[in-house]
Design an enzyme around this catalytic site. Structure first.
Site, PDB file in Angstrom:
ATOM      1  N   SER A  19       1.207   3.297  -9.402  1.00 39.80           N
ATOM      2  CA  SER A  19       0.377   4.321  -8.762  1.00 39.80           C
ATOM      3  C   SER A  19       0.839   5.738  -9.059  1.00 39.80           C
ATOM      4  O   SER A  19       0.121   6.695  -8.739  1.00 39.80           O
ATOM      5  CB  SER A  19       0.358   4.093  -7.254  1.00 39.80           C
ATOM      6  OG  SER A  19      -0.295   2.876  -6.948  1.00 39.80           O
TER       7      SER A  19
ATOM      8  N   GLU B  56      57.628   6.174 -32.614  1.00 33.06           N
ATOM      9  CA  GLU B  56      57.032   5.664 -33.841  1.00 33.06           C
ATOM     10  C   GLU B  56      58.037   5.341 -34.949  1.00 33.06           C
ATOM     11  O   GLU B  56      57.781   4.443 -35.748  1.00 33.06           O
ATOM     12  CB  GLU B  56      56.004   6.684 -34.366  1.00 33.06           C
ATOM     13  CG  GLU B  56      54.779   6.851 -33.486  1.00 33.06           C
ATOM     14  CD  GLU B  56      53.980   5.570 -33.375  1.00 33.06           C
ATOM     15  OE1 GLU B  56      53.607   5.004 -34.416  1.00 33.06           O
ATOM     16  OE2 GLU B  56      53.738   5.118 -32.238  1.00 33.06           O
TER      17      GLU B  56
END
Length: 679
Positions: free
Chosen positions: A391, A123
Site C-alpha cells: 500500500s 618477526e
C-alpha cells in the site's frame, strides 16, 4: 699289447711333450712394485674434489634454474596499488576510505626505537646478525612443523619478507621460496641492515588497505608513525603476522591480544622489562573500541557511493577525494534505532532485517542503512533489494487521480470486488460503503483504491510512477493498486520526496564533488533534478491526503507531535514486507522491514514497527530544526491548513491497514479542510 702300444696293465697317460728349442725356457716373473703410503687419503681427496665440483655445478645449475625467470630488480620501484578513495561527509570530515593507502616515507632513525624493537623481536630476532637467511630459524621452524604435522611456523627473515614484497608473489611454492632466498642474499650483499629494515617498514602491508607503518599509524591511531607510543607500536608490529585478522579497526579484541604477545616477545628478547610491558598494557585501549556492526560507520552508504565513482570519472583514476551528502549523526541514529528495534522486537515479531533511507527534499541522501549488520551481510537492502511496496504505492494512484480531476472528498465505493478469479479484499475483511479519497487512503482500503485505478486507467498511474522516478517494470493490471510491482526503498523514498520538493522530480544522490589528491576538480554536481513532475495544486492536494494516515489512519504511530508530517504505510501479502515512507518540510525518510528469505513476519504491518522506527529516526534528525509547513499547506490568513496538534481521535495501538474508522458523522480534519478549501 694293445693297439696303442701300451702294455696290458700299464696306466693310461698323455703322450710326452716334445722338447723345447734351445733358448726358450720359462720367463722370469716380474717383481711387484711396493705399495706407496697415503693411497687412501689421496683417493678420498680426489673424490672429494670431484664431488665438490659436481656439487658446485649442481648448486649453480639450481640457482640458474630458479633465477632464470626472476623478476627484474628494477621493477621494485614500481609499486602498484589500488587507488585510495576517501569519502568526505557533508561537514568536511572524512568518514570512510577504499583502496590502498601509503603514508609518508619514513627513515629508521626517525621512528621510535620501541617500534623497531617490536618488529625485530616478533618477526626476526637474529636480524642484525644473519646474512639474509637464518639457519637456526629455518631448523627451528622445520622441527616445529614436523612435530605438529603441518605448517605452523615460518623461518623467513625480514630480508626474505622484503624480497617477497618487492619482487615476488605470495605463492607458497618451492620455486618461489628458492627465489626468495636468492634475492635475500642479493639484498644483504648490496644494502645495509638499516636500509633493508627501512624499506621493509615502508612497504609492508598492515591491513585496512594500508602499506607501510606511517599509513597504518595514521589510519589506526590518527598520528604519524614517528609519534607512536609503546602500546601502539606493539599493535602495529602484531599486524605483521596476519594484517586482516589483527586489524584494530575491525578486531580490537584480537589486536589487543596480539599486542600482548608482541610485548612478551620484547621482554624475552631483552628489549623490555616485565614492568615496562605491564605498564604499556595498562595504558588502556590503543584504538577506540568498535565491535562488528557497531552503529554510525556508514559502510552501506560508503559502498553505495563507491559503486558510483567510475560512472563519473571512469575506472582508470588515481587517489580521489569524494565529497558527499553524508550526515554522521543521522546515520548513527538510524543504525542505532534499527539495531535496537531488531534486538528488542525482532525475535517475537519474526523480523530479521531492516533498512532505512533519509534524504532532503531535493534528494541529497543524509543516511542510508542497508541492513542490521554489515559484517554479517554486505547486501544493501536499501538500494539492491527489489520488493513489493504494498500500500506504500497507493499515493501514486491517488496522485494520478487528482491530476485527472478527482478531489480529496470525491466518493469511492468500498464494497466486495471481483474480476474473474481475482477477489481482493480488505485487511480486516470489512466494507464501509461510500468513502472519501482521504479516508480511503488514510485507512489504506484496497477495494476502493482498485476501483479508483479502474476508473482513472492503469496507464495513467504507470506514467505517474515513471515521472516520480520509479524505474521498475510496472504491472499493467489492476493489481498495481496494491503495490505488486517491485521497487527499491531508495527509489520509493525518492518518489515521495517529489511531494516534499514542490513537485520537482527527485533523483537521489550522494556525491557533490570529486577531486584528485592535488585538489583538481574532476566532477561537480550541477542541476536540480529531472524538472517538474507534479503541478503545485496537485502537490498541495496530495500532501493534504497524506496527512491523514499519520493523523488518524494506519500510520498514527509515526506522529511527530507538533511537526507537520505526511506519510503512508505499506504491507505486502502474508506479512512478507512492511514499509513506512513519509516526509516533513525538511527531510524525507523510508523504512523497510522483513526477512531476506521472504518468510512471513508475525503480523507486522507498516503501521507497526516500521512506523515506530521511522518516527524515532525522524525525531532525532529534526533536533534543532524549526517547525515548517509542507509545500502548499500554508494558508496566508490562518496559518497551516492542518496542524497535527489538532484533537484527532488517536488510538494507543497502530490501526492495521484496512480496519474500519471509528463510527462518526464527521471529524475535525475533514471539517477544517472543507471550510478552508470551500469543498
Amino acid at each position: 699289447m694293445s693297439i696303442t702300444g701300451r702294455k696290458q696293465g700299464e696306466p693310461l697317460t698323455a703322450p710326452p711333450k716334445p722338447p723345447k728349442p734351445p733358448g726358450q725356457g720359462p720367463k722370469p716373473r716380474k717383481a711387484k712394485p711396493a705399495k706407496k703410503s697415503g693411497g687412501w687419503g689421496r683417493s678420498i681427496a680426489k673424490w672429494g674434489v670431484v664431488t665438490a665440483i659436481w656439487g658446485f655445478l649442481a648448486v649453480l645449475f639450481t640457482v640458474a634454474w630458479f633465477a632464470h625467470d626472476m623478476p627484474d630488480v628494477a621493477d621494485a620501484v614500481k609499486f602498484e596499488r589500488r587507488p585510495a578513495v576517501t569519502l568526505v561527509a557533508a561537514d568536511g570530515a572524512p568518514f570512510h576510505r577504499f583502496g590502498d593507502l601509503r603514508g609518508a616515507t619514513v627513515h629508521m632513525e626517525d621512528l621510535p626505537q620501541h617500534l623497531i624493537e617490536a618488529v625485530v623481536a616478533t618477526e626476526d630476532r637474529r636480524f642484525w646478525w644473519h646474512f639474509g637467511l637464518d639457519p637456526i630459524g629455518i631448523a627451528r621452524a622445520a622441527w616445529t612443523n614436523w612435530r605438529a604435522g603441518r605448517v605452523v611456523q615460518g623461518g623467513s627473515t625480514l630480508t626474505q619478507q622484503l624480497a617477497k614484497n618487492l619482487f615476488l608473489t605470495p605463492d607458497q611454492t618451492i620455486k618461489r621460496k628458492a627465489q626468495e632466498a636468492i634475492l635475500a642474499l642479493w639484498l644483504e650483499a648490496r644494502y645495509s641492515k638499516e636500509q633493508i629494515l627501512t624499506a621493509y617498514l615502508n612497504r609492508v602491508y598492515l591491513g585496512a588497505g594500508t602499506f607501510g607503518v606511517d599509513a597504518a599509524a595514521r589510519t589506526y591511531f590518527h598520528k604519524p608513525a614517528t609519534e607512536l607510543n609503546l602500546r601502539e607500536s606493539a599493535v602495529i608490529a602484531g599486524l605483521l603476522k596476519a594484517p586482516s585478522r589483527y586489524a584494530p579497526s575491525a578486531n580490537p579484541d584480537r589486536a589487543r591480544e596480539r599486542a600482548e604477545v608482541v610485548l612478551a616477545a620484547m621482554v624475552d628478547a631483552g628489549y623490555l622489562t616485565e614492568a615496562q610491558a605491564k605498564e604499556a598494557m595498562a595504558q588502556g585501549p590503543a584504538v577506540p573500541r568498535r565491535k562488528p556492526g557497531s552503529e554510525g560507520d556508514g559502510r552501506y552508504f560508503a559502498a553505495w557511493v563507491a559503486d558510483q565513482v567510475a560512472a563519473f570519472v571512469g575506472s582508470d583514476h588515481g587517489d580521489l577525494l569524494i565529497y558527499t551528502t553524508f550526515d554522521a549523526d543521522t546515520q548513527r541514529s538510524a543504525e542505532s534505532h534499527i539495531a535496537e528495534i531488531l534486538r528488542s522486537k525482532g525475535a517475537d515479531s519474526k523480523v530479521s532485517q531492516a533498512a532505512a533511507v533519509v534524504m532532503t527534499p531535493d534528494g541529497a541522501v543524509r543516511a542510508l542503512v542497508g541492513g542490521r549488520d554489515w559484517d554479517q551481510s554486505q547486501f544493501n537492502r536499501a538500494t539492491q533489494a527489489l520488493r513489493q511496496p504494498g500500500s506504500a504505492f497507493k499515493p501514486v494512484v491517488y496522485l494520478a487521480a487528482l491530476e485527472a480531476g478527482w478531489r480529496e472528498d470525491s466518493v469511492l465505493m468500498d464494497a466486495p470486488y471481483s474480476k474473474g478469479k481475482w477477489n481482493p479484499g480488505n485487511y480486516d475483511g470489512k466494507f464501509r460503503g461510500e468513502i472519501s479519497l482521504r479516508d480511503s487512503l488514510a485507512y489504506s482500503v484496497n477495494t476502493s483504491t482498485i476501483r479508483l485505478l479502474e476508473e482513472t486507467g492503469v496507464p495513467r498511474s504507470i506514467a505517474m510512477a515513471k515521472r516520480l522516478g520509479l524505474t521498475g517494470n510496472m504491472r499493467n493490471d489492476l493489481s498495481l493498486a496494491l503495490g505488486t510491482s517491485e521497487t527499491t526503498l531508495l527509489e520509493l523514498t525518492g518518489a515521495y520526496a517529489t511531494l516534499a520538493n514542490d513537485g520537482r522530480a527527485v533523483i537521489p544522490y550522494a556525491i557533490l564533488e570529486i577531486r584528485d589528491v592535488n585538489g583538481q576538480l574532476l566532477y561537480q554536481r550541477r542541476g536540480s533534478g529531472a524538472g517538474h513532475a507534479v503541478s503545485g495544486p496537485d502537490v498541495a492536494a496530495m500532501n493534504r491526503l497524506l496527512l491523514a494516515p499519520i493523523a488518524y489512519g494506519t500510520g498514527k504511530s509515526a506522529n511527530l507531535g507538533g511537526r507537520m508530517a505526511a506519510g503512508k504505510t505499506g504491507t505486502t501479502q502474508d506479512y512478507k514486507d512492511a514499509w513506512f515512507v513519509g516526509f516533513t518540510a525538511d527531510l524525507v525518510a523510508g523504512v523497510w522491514m522483513g526477512n531476506d528469505d521472504g518468510s512471513s513476519m508475525n503480523r507486522v504491518t507498516g503501521g507497526g514497527l516500521p512506523a515506530v522506527l521511522w518516527k524515532e529516526i525522524m525525531l532525532d534528525a529534526h533536533q534543532g530544526l524549526p517547525v515548517r509547513d509542507l509545500p502548499g499547506l500554508t494558508n496566508p490568513h490562518t496559518g497551516p491548513l492542518v496542524a497535527q496538534t489538532q484533537p484527532y481521535p488517536v488510538q494507543d495501538e497502530p490501526t492495521p491497514e484496512g480496519t474500519q474508522r471509528p463510527t462518526q458523522q464527521s471529524d475535525p480534519i475533514s471539517d477544517l479542510l472543507r471550510r478552508l478549501t470551500g469543498n
